[in-house]
Scaffold this motif. Structure first.
Motif, mmCIF file in Angstrom:
data_model
loop_
_atom_site.group_PDB
_atom_site.id
_atom_site.type_symbol
_atom_site.label_atom_id
_atom_site.label_comp_id
_atom_site.label_asym_id
_atom_site.label_seq_id
_atom_site.Cartn_x
_atom_site.Cartn_y
_atom_site.Cartn_z
ATOM 1 N N ILE A 82 37.645 52.280 44.779
ATOM 2 C CA ILE A 82 38.468 51.214 45.341
ATOM 3 C C ILE A 82 37.601 50.009 45.672
ATOM 4 N N ALA A 83 36.418 50.273 46.222
ATOM 5 C CA ALA A 83 35.518 49.178 46.604
ATOM 6 C C ALA A 83 35.051 48.391 45.380
ATOM 7 N N TYR A 84 34.619 49.082 44.329
ATOM 8 C CA TYR A 84 34.086 48.335 43.181
ATOM 9 C C TYR A 84 35.191 47.643 42.396
ATOM 10 N N SER A 85 36.387 48.229 42.367
ATOM 11 C CA SER A 85 37.478 47.552 41.659
ATOM 12 C C SER A 85 37.938 46.310 42.402
ATOM 13 N N THR A 86 37.631 46.219 43.697
ATOM 14 C CA THR A 86 37.923 45.005 44.460
ATOM 15 C C THR A 86 36.890 43.926 44.176
ATOM 16 N N LEU A 87 35.629 44.335 44.018
ATOM 17 C CA LEU A 87 34.559 43.375 43.754
ATOM 18 C C LEU A 87 34.584 42.836 42.330
ATOM 19 N N TYR A 89 36.810 41.780 40.109
ATOM 20 C CA TYR A 89 37.654 40.726 39.559
ATOM 21 C C TYR A 89 37.138 39.315 39.812
ATOM 22 N N ALA A 262 30.684 47.739 39.627
ATOM 23 C CA ALA A 262 31.378 46.454 39.499
ATOM 24 C C ALA A 262 30.752 45.602 38.401
ATOM 25 N N PRO A 292 44.066 42.990 40.619
ATOM 26 C CA PRO A 292 43.748 43.720 41.856
ATOM 27 C C PRO A 292 44.902 44.539 42.425
ATOM 28 N N SER A 295 44.017 47.978 42.324
ATOM 29 C CA SER A 295 43.140 48.487 43.379
ATOM 30 C C SER A 295 43.966 49.054 44.530
ATOM 31 N N LEU A 296 45.101 48.409 44.824
ATOM 32 C CA LEU A 296 46.024 48.955 45.821
ATOM 33 C C LEU A 296 46.537 50.315 45.379
ATOM 34 N N GLY A 299 43.900 52.905 45.956
ATOM 35 C CA GLY A 299 43.823 53.307 47.355
ATOM 36 C C GLY A 299 44.840 54.390 47.677
#
Length: 531
Positions: A82-87, A89, A262, A292, A295-296, A299
Protein backbone atom coordinates in the motif's frame (compact mmCIF):
# COMPACT_ATOMS: atom_id res chain seq x y z
CA UNK A 1 -16.13 -29.17 -3.74
CA UNK A 2 -19.11 -26.81 -3.55
CA UNK A 3 -21.07 -27.30 -6.79
CA UNK A 4 -22.77 -23.87 -6.64
CA UNK A 5 -19.51 -21.97 -6.12
CA UNK A 6 -17.83 -24.04 -8.82
CA UNK A 7 -20.71 -23.48 -11.24
CA UNK A 8 -20.64 -19.70 -10.78
CA UNK A 9 -16.85 -19.69 -11.16
CA UNK A 10 -16.99 -21.67 -14.40
CA UNK A 11 -19.79 -19.51 -15.83
CA UNK A 12 -17.83 -16.28 -15.28
CA UNK A 13 -14.67 -17.93 -16.58
CA UNK A 14 -16.47 -18.98 -19.78
CA UNK A 15 -17.86 -15.46 -20.29
CA UNK A 16 -14.41 -13.95 -19.87
CA UNK A 17 -12.90 -16.51 -22.25
CA UNK A 18 -15.48 -15.64 -24.92
CA UNK A 19 -14.66 -11.94 -24.46
CA UNK A 20 -10.98 -12.73 -24.94
CA UNK A 21 -11.62 -14.32 -28.33
CA UNK A 22 -14.14 -11.68 -29.42
CA UNK A 23 -11.74 -8.86 -28.55
CA UNK A 24 -10.06 -9.32 -31.94
CA UNK A 25 -13.19 -7.73 -33.46
CA UNK A 26 -12.97 -4.72 -31.14
CA UNK A 27 -11.87 -1.73 -33.28
CA UNK A 28 -10.12 -3.95 -35.85
CA UNK A 29 -7.38 -2.35 -37.94
CA UNK A 30 -6.73 -2.70 -41.65
CA UNK A 31 -3.64 -4.77 -40.90
CA UNK A 32 -3.57 -6.73 -37.62
CA UNK A 33 -0.17 -8.24 -38.43
CA UNK A 34 1.95 -5.53 -36.82
CA UNK A 35 3.30 -5.15 -33.31
CA UNK A 36 1.53 -1.80 -33.00
CA UNK A 37 -1.78 -3.61 -33.48
CA UNK A 38 -1.21 -7.01 -31.86
CA UNK A 39 1.19 -5.91 -29.12
CA UNK A 40 -0.06 -2.38 -28.37
CA UNK A 41 -3.72 -2.49 -29.34
CA UNK A 42 -3.19 0.00 -32.14
CA UNK A 43 -2.01 2.61 -29.59
CA UNK A 44 -5.67 3.61 -29.45
CA UNK A 45 -6.90 3.15 -25.87
CA UNK A 46 -8.59 6.08 -24.17
CA UNK A 47 -8.64 7.14 -20.52
CA UNK A 48 -10.96 4.51 -19.10
CA UNK A 49 -9.67 1.55 -21.07
CA UNK A 50 -6.11 2.52 -20.13
CA UNK A 51 -7.16 2.86 -16.49
CA UNK A 52 -8.66 -0.60 -16.45
CA UNK A 53 -5.73 -2.08 -18.39
CA UNK A 54 -3.04 -0.52 -16.17
CA UNK A 55 -5.00 -1.48 -13.07
CA UNK A 56 -5.51 -5.00 -14.34
CA UNK A 57 -1.85 -5.17 -15.35
CA UNK A 58 -0.30 -3.88 -12.11
CA UNK A 59 -2.82 -5.12 -9.51
CA UNK A 60 -2.68 -8.81 -10.21
CA UNK A 61 -4.11 -12.02 -8.83
CA UNK A 62 -0.99 -12.48 -6.77
CA UNK A 63 -1.47 -9.05 -5.20
CA UNK A 64 -5.01 -10.22 -4.40
CA UNK A 65 -3.72 -13.25 -2.52
CA UNK A 66 -0.18 -12.24 -1.49
CA UNK A 67 -0.84 -8.88 0.20
CA UNK A 68 -3.55 -10.15 2.57
CA UNK A 69 -1.62 -13.44 2.80
CA UNK A 70 1.45 -11.60 4.09
CA UNK A 71 -0.71 -9.68 6.57
CA UNK A 72 -2.34 -12.94 7.64
CA UNK A 73 1.03 -14.58 8.20
CA UNK A 74 3.07 -11.78 9.77
CA UNK A 75 1.22 -8.49 10.08
CA UNK A 76 3.10 -5.32 9.14
CA UNK A 77 5.25 -6.64 6.22
CA UNK A 78 2.14 -7.03 4.08
CA UNK A 79 1.34 -3.32 4.21
CA UNK A 80 4.44 -2.31 2.24
CA UNK A 81 2.46 -2.73 -1.00
CA UNK A 82 0.00 0.00 0.00
CA UNK A 83 2.84 2.37 0.88
CA UNK A 84 4.80 1.90 -2.35
CA UNK A 85 1.71 2.05 -4.56
CA UNK A 86 1.00 5.45 -2.98
CA UNK A 87 4.51 6.72 -3.70
CA UNK A 88 4.76 5.41 -7.25
CA UNK A 89 2.21 7.63 -9.00
CA UNK A 90 3.89 11.02 -8.44
CA UNK A 91 7.04 9.39 -9.86
CA UNK A 92 5.11 7.96 -12.81
CA UNK A 93 3.47 11.35 -13.48
CA UNK A 94 6.90 12.86 -14.11
CA UNK A 95 8.32 10.33 -16.57
CA UNK A 96 5.55 8.23 -18.18
CA UNK A 97 4.17 11.08 -20.33
CA UNK A 98 7.70 11.73 -21.63
CA UNK A 99 8.12 8.02 -22.42
CA UNK A 100 4.80 8.00 -24.29
CA UNK A 101 5.66 11.09 -26.32
CA UNK A 102 9.10 10.01 -27.51
CA UNK A 103 7.90 6.45 -28.17
CA UNK A 104 4.96 7.64 -30.25
CA UNK A 105 7.20 9.98 -32.21
CA UNK A 106 9.74 7.29 -33.13
CA UNK A 107 7.53 4.19 -33.13
CA UNK A 108 9.18 2.61 -30.10
CA UNK A 109 7.39 -0.53 -28.90
CA UNK A 110 9.56 -1.35 -25.87
CA UNK A 111 11.65 0.46 -23.27
CA UNK A 112 14.75 -1.11 -24.83
CA UNK A 113 13.78 0.53 -28.15
CA UNK A 114 13.93 3.90 -26.39
CA UNK A 115 17.30 3.14 -24.76
CA UNK A 116 18.69 2.11 -28.16
CA UNK A 117 17.51 5.32 -29.77
CA UNK A 118 18.54 7.60 -26.93
CA UNK A 119 22.05 6.30 -26.29
CA UNK A 120 22.85 4.66 -29.63
CA UNK A 121 23.98 1.48 -27.88
CA UNK A 122 22.88 -1.96 -29.01
CA UNK A 123 24.63 -3.55 -26.03
CA UNK A 124 22.80 -1.36 -23.49
CA UNK A 125 19.51 -1.98 -25.30
CA UNK A 126 20.14 -5.72 -25.18
CA UNK A 127 20.91 -5.52 -21.44
CA UNK A 128 17.62 -3.72 -20.78
CA UNK A 129 15.69 -6.20 -22.94
CA UNK A 130 17.18 -9.31 -21.34
CA UNK A 131 16.65 -7.90 -17.85
CA UNK A 132 13.04 -7.11 -18.66
CA UNK A 133 12.39 -10.63 -19.95
CA UNK A 134 14.14 -12.16 -16.97
CA UNK A 135 12.19 -10.07 -14.46
CA UNK A 136 8.87 -10.76 -16.19
CA UNK A 137 9.06 -14.56 -16.09
CA UNK A 138 8.53 -14.95 -12.31
CA UNK A 139 5.61 -12.50 -12.49
CA UNK A 140 3.81 -14.61 -15.10
CA UNK A 141 4.46 -17.68 -12.97
CA UNK A 142 2.98 -16.02 -9.91
CA UNK A 143 -0.27 -15.28 -11.72
CA UNK A 144 -0.56 -19.03 -12.25
CA UNK A 145 0.29 -19.54 -8.56
CA UNK A 146 -2.63 -17.29 -7.65
CA UNK A 147 -4.91 -19.14 -10.05
CA UNK A 148 -3.85 -22.48 -8.59
CA UNK A 149 -4.66 -21.20 -5.08
CA UNK A 150 -8.22 -20.50 -6.25
CA UNK A 151 -8.53 -23.90 -7.90
CA UNK A 152 -7.30 -25.60 -4.73
CA UNK A 153 -9.94 -23.86 -2.63
CA UNK A 154 -12.63 -24.80 -5.15
CA UNK A 155 -11.56 -28.42 -4.78
CA UNK A 156 -10.53 -28.95 -8.42
CA UNK A 157 -6.77 -28.71 -8.04
CA UNK A 158 -3.96 -29.79 -5.75
CA UNK A 159 -5.44 -33.03 -4.48
CA UNK A 160 -2.63 -35.05 -2.93
CA UNK A 161 -4.07 -38.41 -3.85
CA UNK A 162 -4.32 -37.76 -7.58
CA UNK A 163 -1.65 -38.24 -10.20
CA UNK A 164 0.37 -35.13 -11.12
CA UNK A 165 -1.39 -34.84 -14.48
CA UNK A 166 -4.90 -35.07 -13.01
CA UNK A 167 -3.96 -32.73 -10.15
CA UNK A 168 -2.68 -30.04 -12.52
CA UNK A 169 -5.23 -30.56 -15.32
CA UNK A 170 -7.39 -27.53 -14.31
CA UNK A 171 -4.32 -25.30 -14.33
CA UNK A 172 -3.21 -26.70 -17.68
CA UNK A 173 -6.67 -26.00 -19.09
CA UNK A 174 -6.61 -22.41 -17.85
CA UNK A 175 -3.15 -22.01 -19.37
CA UNK A 176 -4.44 -23.25 -22.72
CA UNK A 177 -7.30 -20.75 -22.65
CA UNK A 178 -4.91 -17.90 -21.78
CA UNK A 179 -2.51 -18.84 -24.56
CA UNK A 180 -5.27 -19.17 -27.15
CA UNK A 181 -6.96 -15.81 -26.69
CA UNK A 182 -3.61 -14.00 -26.36
CA UNK A 183 -2.46 -15.41 -29.70
CA UNK A 184 -5.79 -14.54 -31.28
CA UNK A 185 -6.48 -11.05 -29.95
CA UNK A 186 -3.19 -9.70 -28.62
CA UNK A 187 -3.37 -6.79 -26.16
CA UNK A 188 -7.03 -6.12 -26.97
CA UNK A 189 -8.01 -9.29 -25.08
CA UNK A 190 -6.63 -8.32 -21.65
CA UNK A 191 -7.77 -4.71 -22.22
CA UNK A 192 -11.38 -5.82 -22.69
CA UNK A 193 -11.27 -8.46 -19.95
CA UNK A 194 -9.72 -6.01 -17.48
CA UNK A 195 -13.01 -4.06 -17.41
CA UNK A 196 -14.82 -7.15 -16.13
CA UNK A 197 -11.94 -8.13 -13.85
CA UNK A 198 -11.67 -4.79 -12.09
CA UNK A 199 -15.43 -4.43 -11.74
CA UNK A 200 -15.63 -7.86 -10.12
CA UNK A 201 -12.75 -7.12 -7.76
CA UNK A 202 -14.15 -3.78 -6.61
CA UNK A 203 -17.55 -5.35 -5.91
CA UNK A 204 -16.05 -8.33 -4.07
CA UNK A 205 -13.64 -6.28 -1.95
CA UNK A 206 -16.22 -3.67 -0.93
CA UNK A 207 -18.72 -6.39 0.01
CA UNK A 208 -16.04 -8.36 1.86
CA UNK A 209 -14.73 -5.42 3.88
CA UNK A 210 -18.26 -4.68 5.09
CA UNK A 211 -19.89 -8.11 5.32
CA UNK A 212 -17.11 -10.22 6.85
CA UNK A 213 -16.23 -7.93 9.82
CA UNK A 214 -19.95 -7.66 10.61
CA UNK A 215 -20.12 -11.46 10.70
CA UNK A 216 -17.15 -11.50 13.09
CA UNK A 217 -18.40 -8.81 15.48
CA UNK A 218 -16.83 -5.70 13.95
CA UNK A 219 -13.28 -4.48 13.51
CA UNK A 220 -12.85 -4.04 17.28
CA UNK A 221 -13.21 -7.78 17.68
CA UNK A 222 -11.06 -8.43 14.60
CA UNK A 223 -8.09 -6.44 15.92
CA UNK A 224 -8.47 -7.91 19.39
CA UNK A 225 -8.22 -11.41 17.90
CA UNK A 226 -5.24 -10.38 15.77
CA UNK A 227 -3.34 -9.00 18.77
CA UNK A 228 -3.89 -12.20 20.71
CA UNK A 229 -2.93 -14.42 17.79
CA UNK A 230 0.21 -12.48 16.91
CA UNK A 231 1.34 -12.47 20.53
CA UNK A 232 1.49 -16.27 20.59
CA UNK A 233 4.90 -17.86 20.19
CA UNK A 234 5.58 -19.98 17.10
CA UNK A 235 6.67 -23.38 18.42
CA UNK A 236 9.05 -23.88 15.48
CA UNK A 237 10.96 -20.60 15.72
CA UNK A 238 10.31 -19.55 19.32
CA UNK A 239 9.28 -16.04 18.19
CA UNK A 240 5.89 -14.29 18.14
CA UNK A 241 3.86 -15.11 15.06
CA UNK A 242 3.64 -11.49 13.88
CA UNK A 243 3.32 -7.82 14.79
CA UNK A 244 1.13 -4.91 13.80
CA UNK A 245 4.04 -2.48 13.39
CA UNK A 246 7.77 -2.93 12.59
CA UNK A 247 10.17 -3.30 15.46
CA UNK A 248 13.81 -2.24 15.72
CA UNK A 249 15.62 -2.65 12.41
CA UNK A 250 12.33 -3.57 10.75
CA UNK A 251 11.79 0.11 9.94
CA UNK A 252 14.86 0.10 7.67
CA UNK A 253 13.64 -3.02 5.91
CA UNK A 254 10.14 -1.62 5.47
CA UNK A 255 11.26 1.80 4.20
CA UNK A 256 13.83 0.47 1.73
CA UNK A 257 11.46 -2.15 0.32
CA UNK A 258 8.79 0.52 -0.14
CA UNK A 259 11.15 2.96 -1.90
CA UNK A 260 12.79 0.27 -4.06
CA UNK A 261 9.44 -1.16 -5.13
CA UNK A 262 8.11 2.30 -6.00
CA UNK A 263 11.12 3.01 -8.22
CA UNK A 264 10.81 -0.37 -9.93
CA UNK A 265 7.09 -0.69 -10.65
CA UNK A 266 6.76 1.29 -13.88
CA UNK A 267 10.12 0.08 -15.20
CA UNK A 268 8.62 -3.38 -15.75
CA UNK A 269 7.96 -4.16 -19.43
CA UNK A 270 4.27 -4.87 -18.90
CA UNK A 271 3.75 -1.42 -17.35
CA UNK A 272 5.40 0.20 -20.36
CA UNK A 273 3.30 -1.89 -22.76
CA UNK A 274 0.05 -0.72 -21.15
CA UNK A 275 1.34 2.86 -21.15
CA UNK A 276 2.34 2.89 -24.83
CA UNK A 277 -1.05 1.51 -25.87
CA UNK A 278 -2.69 4.82 -24.89
CA UNK A 279 -3.89 7.21 -27.57
CA UNK A 280 -2.44 10.42 -26.12
CA UNK A 281 -0.12 11.93 -23.54
CA UNK A 282 -3.09 13.36 -21.64
CA UNK A 283 -4.49 9.86 -21.14
CA UNK A 284 -1.32 8.93 -19.26
CA UNK A 285 -1.41 12.07 -17.15
CA UNK A 286 -5.03 11.51 -16.21
CA UNK A 287 -4.38 7.90 -15.31
CA UNK A 288 -1.54 8.68 -12.93
CA UNK A 289 -4.03 10.84 -11.00
CA UNK A 290 -6.86 8.28 -10.80
CA UNK A 291 -4.90 5.03 -10.50
CA UNK A 292 -4.31 5.67 -6.75
CA UNK A 293 -7.89 4.45 -6.29
CA UNK A 294 -6.34 1.00 -6.56
CA UNK A 295 -4.18 1.80 -3.52
CA UNK A 296 -7.41 2.25 -1.55
CA UNK A 297 -8.48 -1.15 -2.85
CA UNK A 298 -5.19 -2.67 -1.69
CA UNK A 299 -5.70 -1.23 1.78
CA UNK A 300 -9.01 -3.06 1.98
CA UNK A 301 -7.38 -6.22 0.68
CA UNK A 302 -4.69 -6.02 3.37
CA UNK A 303 -7.34 -5.79 6.08
CA UNK A 304 -8.86 -9.02 4.77
CA UNK A 305 -5.68 -10.72 6.00
CA UNK A 306 -6.59 -9.66 9.54
CA UNK A 307 -10.18 -10.81 9.09
CA UNK A 308 -8.86 -14.22 8.01
CA UNK A 309 -6.90 -14.40 11.29
CA UNK A 310 -9.98 -13.38 13.30
CA UNK A 311 -12.15 -15.88 11.41
CA UNK A 312 -9.81 -18.70 12.41
CA UNK A 313 -8.86 -19.66 8.86
CA UNK A 314 -6.40 -22.54 8.92
CA UNK A 315 -4.30 -23.12 5.82
CA UNK A 316 -0.89 -24.54 5.03
CA UNK A 317 -0.14 -21.64 2.66
CA UNK A 318 -0.82 -17.94 3.40
CA UNK A 319 -1.62 -17.52 -0.29
CA UNK A 320 -4.89 -19.41 0.14
CA UNK A 321 -5.96 -17.54 3.29
CA UNK A 322 -8.30 -15.06 1.57
CA UNK A 323 -9.73 -17.53 -1.00
CA UNK A 324 -10.41 -19.91 1.89
CA UNK A 325 -11.97 -17.07 3.88
CA UNK A 326 -14.34 -16.36 1.00
CA UNK A 327 -15.23 -20.03 0.76
CA UNK A 328 -15.92 -20.25 4.51
CA UNK A 329 -17.87 -17.02 5.04
CA UNK A 330 -19.73 -16.07 1.86
CA UNK A 331 -22.86 -17.76 0.51
CA UNK A 332 -21.87 -20.34 -2.08
CA UNK A 333 -22.95 -18.26 -5.09
CA UNK A 334 -21.03 -15.17 -3.99
CA UNK A 335 -18.01 -17.27 -3.06
CA UNK A 336 -18.01 -18.39 -6.69
CA UNK A 337 -18.09 -14.73 -7.82
CA UNK A 338 -15.25 -13.81 -5.45
CA UNK A 339 -13.04 -16.71 -6.51
CA UNK A 340 -13.78 -15.98 -10.17
CA UNK A 341 -12.60 -12.40 -9.60
CA UNK A 342 -9.23 -13.72 -8.42
CA UNK A 343 -9.05 -16.20 -11.29
CA UNK A 344 -9.76 -13.51 -13.90
CA UNK A 345 -7.23 -11.27 -12.14
CA UNK A 346 -4.61 -13.88 -13.06
CA UNK A 347 -5.45 -13.93 -16.76
CA UNK A 348 -5.18 -10.19 -17.51
CA UNK A 349 -1.64 -9.51 -16.21
CA UNK A 350 -0.34 -12.87 -17.42
CA UNK A 351 -1.45 -11.99 -20.95
CA UNK A 352 0.04 -8.47 -20.84
CA UNK A 353 3.30 -9.70 -19.30
CA UNK A 354 3.80 -12.41 -21.89
CA UNK A 355 3.11 -9.90 -24.69
CA UNK A 356 5.59 -7.42 -23.17
CA UNK A 357 8.33 -10.04 -22.86
CA UNK A 358 7.67 -11.24 -26.41
CA UNK A 359 7.88 -7.71 -27.79
CA UNK A 360 11.25 -7.23 -26.08
CA UNK A 361 12.63 -10.38 -27.67
CA UNK A 362 11.24 -9.58 -31.10
CA UNK A 363 12.34 -5.95 -31.30
CA UNK A 364 15.58 -6.00 -29.34
CA UNK A 365 16.98 -9.48 -29.89
CA UNK A 366 15.47 -10.99 -33.04
CA UNK A 367 15.27 -7.81 -35.14
CA UNK A 368 18.46 -6.26 -33.76
CA UNK A 369 20.77 -9.29 -33.90
CA UNK A 370 19.11 -12.02 -36.00
CA UNK A 371 17.12 -10.44 -38.85
CA UNK A 372 17.61 -6.71 -39.28
CA UNK A 373 15.27 -6.57 -42.28
CA UNK A 374 12.35 -8.40 -40.62
CA UNK A 375 8.94 -7.33 -41.92
CA UNK A 376 6.10 -6.24 -39.66
CA UNK A 377 4.32 -9.54 -40.29
CA UNK A 378 7.45 -11.53 -39.36
CA UNK A 379 7.88 -9.50 -36.17
CA UNK A 380 4.31 -10.21 -35.15
CA UNK A 381 4.64 -13.92 -35.85
CA UNK A 382 7.82 -14.16 -33.78
CA UNK A 383 6.25 -12.18 -30.95
CA UNK A 384 3.21 -14.47 -30.86
CA UNK A 385 5.44 -17.53 -30.69
CA UNK A 386 7.62 -16.10 -27.92
CA UNK A 387 4.56 -15.05 -25.88
CA UNK A 388 3.50 -18.67 -25.92
CA UNK A 389 6.96 -19.82 -24.85
CA UNK A 390 6.99 -17.30 -21.98
CA UNK A 391 3.71 -18.67 -20.64
CA UNK A 392 4.93 -22.25 -21.10
CA UNK A 393 8.11 -21.46 -19.18
CA UNK A 394 6.09 -19.89 -16.38
CA UNK A 395 3.86 -22.97 -16.26
CA UNK A 396 6.90 -25.26 -15.93
CA UNK A 397 8.19 -22.94 -13.19
CA UNK A 398 4.94 -23.34 -11.23
CA UNK A 399 4.60 -27.08 -11.73
CA UNK A 400 8.17 -27.98 -10.77
CA UNK A 401 8.99 -25.58 -7.92
CA UNK A 402 7.48 -25.08 -4.51
CA UNK A 403 5.22 -22.00 -4.40
CA UNK A 404 7.24 -20.41 -1.59
CA UNK A 405 10.42 -20.74 -3.64
CA UNK A 406 8.59 -19.07 -6.53
CA UNK A 407 7.83 -16.12 -4.26
CA UNK A 408 11.51 -15.75 -3.41
CA UNK A 409 12.48 -15.81 -7.08
CA UNK A 410 9.85 -13.16 -7.75
CA UNK A 411 11.58 -10.93 -5.21
CA UNK A 412 14.61 -11.10 -7.48
CA UNK A 413 12.55 -9.48 -10.24
CA UNK A 414 12.50 -6.20 -8.34
CA UNK A 415 16.26 -6.37 -7.76
CA UNK A 416 16.88 -6.96 -11.46
CA UNK A 417 14.46 -4.44 -12.97
CA UNK A 418 15.77 -1.65 -10.74
CA UNK A 419 19.08 -1.88 -12.57
CA UNK A 420 17.41 -0.65 -15.77
CA UNK A 421 16.04 2.52 -14.13
CA UNK A 422 19.19 4.69 -14.61
CA UNK A 423 19.16 4.08 -18.38
CA UNK A 424 15.38 4.30 -18.78
CA UNK A 425 14.30 7.07 -16.43
CA UNK A 426 17.64 8.88 -16.53
CA UNK A 427 17.56 8.85 -20.32
CA UNK A 428 14.14 10.51 -20.35
CA UNK A 429 15.54 13.61 -18.65
CA UNK A 430 19.23 13.83 -19.57
CA UNK A 431 21.77 12.73 -22.14
CA UNK A 432 24.69 13.41 -19.79
CA UNK A 433 25.16 9.76 -18.74
CA UNK A 434 27.64 7.82 -20.88
CA UNK A 435 26.38 4.63 -22.50
CA UNK A 436 29.39 2.57 -21.38
CA UNK A 437 29.02 3.84 -17.83
CA UNK A 438 25.33 2.88 -17.81
CA UNK A 439 26.16 -0.59 -19.09
CA UNK A 440 28.90 -1.09 -16.47
CA UNK A 441 26.64 0.21 -13.69
CA UNK A 442 23.90 -2.18 -14.83
CA UNK A 443 26.33 -5.13 -14.74
CA UNK A 444 27.64 -4.21 -11.27
CA UNK A 445 24.12 -3.83 -9.88
CA UNK A 446 22.94 -7.11 -11.42
CA UNK A 447 25.90 -9.09 -10.09
CA UNK A 448 25.83 -7.53 -6.63
CA UNK A 449 22.04 -7.90 -6.27
CA UNK A 450 21.88 -11.48 -7.50
CA UNK A 451 24.89 -12.70 -5.50
CA UNK A 452 23.69 -10.98 -2.31
CA UNK A 453 20.17 -12.36 -2.70
CA UNK A 454 21.61 -15.83 -3.32
CA UNK A 455 23.49 -15.54 -0.03
CA UNK A 456 20.32 -14.88 1.96
CA UNK A 457 19.28 -18.32 3.16
CA UNK A 458 16.44 -19.70 5.24
CA UNK A 459 15.97 -23.15 6.78
CA UNK A 460 12.93 -23.84 4.60
CA UNK A 461 14.04 -22.51 1.19
CA UNK A 462 17.84 -22.48 1.32
CA UNK A 463 19.36 -19.87 -1.02
CA UNK A 464 17.27 -16.91 -2.21
CA UNK A 465 15.49 -17.13 1.13
CA UNK A 466 14.61 -13.41 1.29
CA UNK A 467 15.03 -9.97 -0.24
CA UNK A 468 16.78 -8.09 2.58
CA UNK A 469 20.42 -8.09 3.74
CA UNK A 470 22.82 -5.89 5.71
CA UNK A 471 23.32 -2.48 4.09
CA UNK A 472 27.07 -1.82 3.61
CA UNK A 473 28.24 1.13 5.71
CA UNK A 474 25.01 1.31 7.69
CA UNK A 475 24.68 -2.12 9.24
CA UNK A 476 20.88 -2.14 9.23
CA UNK A 477 18.93 -4.67 7.20
CA UNK A 478 17.46 -3.28 3.98
CA UNK A 479 16.16 -4.17 0.54
CA UNK A 480 18.90 -5.65 -1.62
CA UNK A 481 17.45 -4.13 -4.77
CA UNK A 482 17.75 -0.58 -3.48
CA UNK A 483 21.34 -1.15 -2.33
CA UNK A 484 22.22 -2.59 -5.75
CA UNK A 485 20.50 0.36 -7.44
CA UNK A 486 22.51 2.87 -5.36
CA UNK A 487 25.71 1.04 -6.30
CA UNK A 488 24.62 1.08 -9.95
CA UNK A 489 24.06 4.85 -9.90
CA UNK A 490 27.37 5.49 -8.13
CA UNK A 491 29.34 3.45 -10.67
CA UNK A 492 27.48 5.13 -13.56
CA UNK A 493 28.24 8.66 -12.32
CA UNK A 494 31.91 7.95 -11.63
CA UNK A 495 32.54 6.16 -14.92
CA UNK A 496 30.67 8.80 -16.90
CA UNK A 497 33.21 11.32 -15.67
CA UNK A 498 36.08 8.95 -16.47
CA UNK A 499 34.86 8.07 -19.97
CA UNK A 500 34.17 11.70 -20.82
CA UNK A 501 37.63 12.70 -19.66
CA UNK A 502 39.17 9.90 -21.74
CA UNK A 503 37.21 10.98 -24.84
CA UNK A 504 35.29 7.69 -25.17
CA UNK A 505 32.94 7.81 -28.17
CA UNK A 506 29.30 8.73 -27.60
CA UNK A 507 26.43 6.97 -29.26
CA UNK A 508 24.10 8.79 -31.64
CA UNK A 509 20.96 10.23 -30.04
CA UNK A 510 18.13 9.99 -32.57
CA UNK A 511 15.69 11.95 -30.37
CA UNK A 512 15.14 15.70 -30.07
CA UNK A 513 14.01 17.77 -27.04
CA UNK A 514 10.60 18.41 -28.61
CA UNK A 515 9.96 14.66 -28.88
CA UNK A 516 9.53 14.39 -25.09
CA UNK A 517 6.69 16.89 -24.78
CA UNK A 518 4.56 16.17 -27.86
CA UNK A 519 0.87 15.51 -27.16
CA UNK A 520 0.32 13.34 -30.20
CA UNK A 521 1.78 12.74 -33.67
CA UNK A 522 0.45 13.56 -37.11
CA UNK A 523 0.12 10.82 -39.79
CA UNK A 524 3.71 11.42 -40.89
CA UNK A 525 5.00 10.81 -37.37
CA UNK A 526 5.93 14.43 -36.67
CA UNK A 527 5.51 15.56 -33.07
CA UNK A 528 2.66 18.01 -32.48
CA UNK A 529 1.32 19.94 -29.50
CA UNK A 530 -2.15 21.12 -28.65
CA UNK A 531 -2.61 24.88 -28.76
Amino acid sequence: MNPIALGVFLLIFLIVTAMGFLAVRWHPAADEHTLDEWGLGGRSFGTWVTWFLLGGDLYTAYIFVAVPGAVYAGGWPGFFAIAYSTLVYPLAFTFLPRLWSVSRRHGYVTTADFVRGRFGSRALSLAVALTGMLATMPFVALQLVGLRAVLDVLGIGGGSGASPFVRDLPLLTAFGVLAAFTLSSGLRAPALISVVKDTLIYVVVVVAIVYIPLRLGGFTHVFAEVRQTFARVDPKTGTPRGALVPEGQGYWTYATVVLGSALALFAYPHAATATLSSQSREVIRRNTTILPLYSLLMGMLALLGFTAVAAGVKTSSPQTAVPQLFENVFPAWFAGVALAAIGVAALVPAAVMSIAAANLFTRNVYREFVKRDATARQETRVSKTVSLLVKAGALVFVLTLDDTVAVNYQLLAGIWILQTVPALVGGLFTRSLHRWALLTGWAVGMVYGTVTAYGVTSPAQGHFGGNAARIPGIGATGYIGLTAFALNVLVTLVLTTVFRAAGAPEGTDETEPSDYTADRCDPAGRATRRP
